[in-house]
Design an enzyme around this catalytic site. Structure first.
Site, PDB file in Angstrom:
ATOM      1  N   ILE A  29      37.148  28.573  44.339  1.00 58.57           N
ATOM      2  CA  ILE A  29      37.073  27.919  43.025  1.00 58.57           C
ATOM      3  C   ILE A  29      38.396  27.256  42.647  1.00 58.57           C
ATOM      4  CG2 ILE A  29      37.664  29.885  41.511  1.00 58.57           C
ATOM      5  CD1 ILE A  29      34.848  27.284  41.056  1.00 58.57           C
ATOM      6  N   HIS A  72      41.823  40.550  38.614  1.00 64.01           N
ATOM      7  CA  HIS A  72      42.228  39.758  37.439  1.00 64.01           C
ATOM      8  C   HIS A  72      43.243  40.485  36.559  1.00 64.01           C
ATOM      9  CE1 HIS A  72      38.444  36.912  37.404  1.00 64.01           C
ATOM     10  NE2 HIS A  72      39.180  36.802  38.484  1.00 64.01           N
ATOM     11  N   LYS A  76      36.336  33.660  34.949  1.00 60.22           N
ATOM     12  CA  LYS A  76      35.309  34.586  34.497  1.00 60.22           C
ATOM     13  C   LYS A  76      34.882  35.471  35.661  1.00 60.22           C
ATOM     14  CE  LYS A  76      32.073  33.681  36.531  1.00 60.22           C
ATOM     15  NZ  LYS A  76      31.739  33.607  37.980  1.00 60.22           N
TER      16      LYS A  76
END
Ligand SMILES: NC(=O)c1ccc[n+]([C@@H]2O[C@H](COP(=O)([O-])OP(=O)(O)OC[C@H]3O[C@@H](n4cnc5c(N)ncnc54)[C@H](OP(=O)(O)O)[C@@H]3O)[C@@H](O)[C@H]2O)c1
Length: 329
Positions: free
Chosen positions: A17, A81, A99
């Site tokens: 990503i 994260h 996310k």
């Protein structure tokens, strides 16, 4: 038009990503990527070369200490994260984190509290929120075009390949539909109803690796309104959203990356909104983050850290119903 002040980005976790995000940053006015940090120097250098990034670091810590970097985009698998965002915050950097923001509400609370105490910008990269189509839907809603929303139906899913070691199916990497794709309809419901559900009912299919491959969840809100949501990482699901109100309804095909939405009001002609932008759509969240930084804000007003925390509490509650725990918990 006045030129926007340039904002210098660092990229943490140069994987799938991150590559797409960097390509889209070209469309975000005033964005420049100045450094990338990987767990390995070779990977950082490969990514830097591919995307024309000046500096490549073989650790996330070095990236966080780069003096020119103002904001870091965290794009590692979700169990990482919390620590990765903390590394950046401790170095005084603003952060845009992919996310799901964290694995749990506890982790989200820790990050939010640290950022708030240290007056640092922190935002979840829930890119759907910032798309022009979704902004238009919010405009229709606040203008009361469909009256009071009584029912939201939103599904999200894709058919991943069978790879038990990969991020999606591997419990050690936080695999499962709820956290990966289910977070979209759940966050969407939070945006539409503006509060946490009063009641949650759900069903889940846990697959061979022990993660949730498919789930359904129904939320009920204090006024009786209902959200009906599905998520899957093993089925190619039509990822559409329908919002039914007392005066009409809104249809958003492929709402995650919404390009169009149609408003149907009883007795009137349908109104179609179409976004003809060529980029993938990650530039909008980046622009929101940069605008906040230029204005000296520590949060996005569209998705605040408080709401992100509320969403993680809802996710925790759903997981608790299923008894789904990860090996590192
Ligand atoms: N917004 C969207 O549309 C979207 C789409 C897909 C994913 N995501 C989110 O973005 C995050 C990353 O997803 P992705 O698909 O890009 O992941 P990925 O390609 O599997 O991993 C991203 C990078 O994280 C680093 N990493 C750090 N710890 C790792 C570990 N224990 N195992 C593997 N890699 C590790 C690796 O880079 P180095 O080793 O080089 O440091 C890796 O290349 C996830 O939280 C996901 O939910 C968002």
């Amino acid at each position: 038009m006045k030129e926007q002040k340039k904002i210098s980005w660092g990229i943490l976790g140069p994987g799938n990503i991150a590559g797409q995000f960097v390509k889209d940053l070209v469309h975000a006015e005033g964005a420049q990527v100045v450094a990338v940090g990987s767990r390995t120097k070779a990977n950082a250098e490969r990514f830097a070369e591919k995307h024309g990034i000046p500096r490549a670091y073989g650790s996330y810590e070095e990236l966080a200490l780069d003096n020119e970097v103002e904001i870091i985009y965290v794009a590692t698998p979700h169990p990482a994260h919390k620590d990765n965002v903390m590394t950046c915050l401790r170095a005084g950097k603003a952060v845009l984190c992919e996310k799901p923001f964290t694995m749990s509400a506890n982790e989200a609370r820790e990050l939010t509290a640290y950022a708030e105490a240290n007056k640092l910008f922190l935002m979840e990269a829930m890119w759907t929120r910032y798309l022009p189509t979704i902004r238009k839907v919010r405009e229709w809603l606040s203008a009361g075009k469909i009256g009071e929303v009584r029912l939201l139906k939103a599904d999200a899913g894709f058919r991943s390949d069978w790879n038990p070691e990969g991020r999606l199916l591997n419990p050690k990497l936080g695999g499962g539909a709820l956290l990966d794709i289910g977070i979209y309809p759940i966050s969407f419901a939070s945006m539409i109803f503006g509060q946490a559900p009063a009641k949650i009912v759900s069903a889940v299919h846990l697959g061979e690796t022990g993660v949730d491959e498919q789930f359904a969840v129904t939320f009920q809100y204090p006024n009786g309104s209902i959200a009906n949501l599905n998520g899957s990482i093993r089925l190619q699901v039509q990822s559409d959203a329908y919002l039914y109100g007392t005066e009409g309804y809104i249809f958003i095909p492929n709402f995650l990356s919404a390009r169009t939405a149609t408003l149907f009001v009883a007795g009137g002609e349908p109104e179609i909104f179409a976004d003809h932008n060529v980029a993938h759509g990650f530039a909008y969240e980046a622009e929101e983050a940069m605008q906040a930084l230029r204005e000296g804000r520590t949060a996005s007003e569209i998705l605040t850290p408080e709401e992100t925390l509320q969403i993680m509490k809802t996710v925790d509650a759903i997981r608790a119903e299923w008894g789904l725990r990860y090996p590192f918990e």
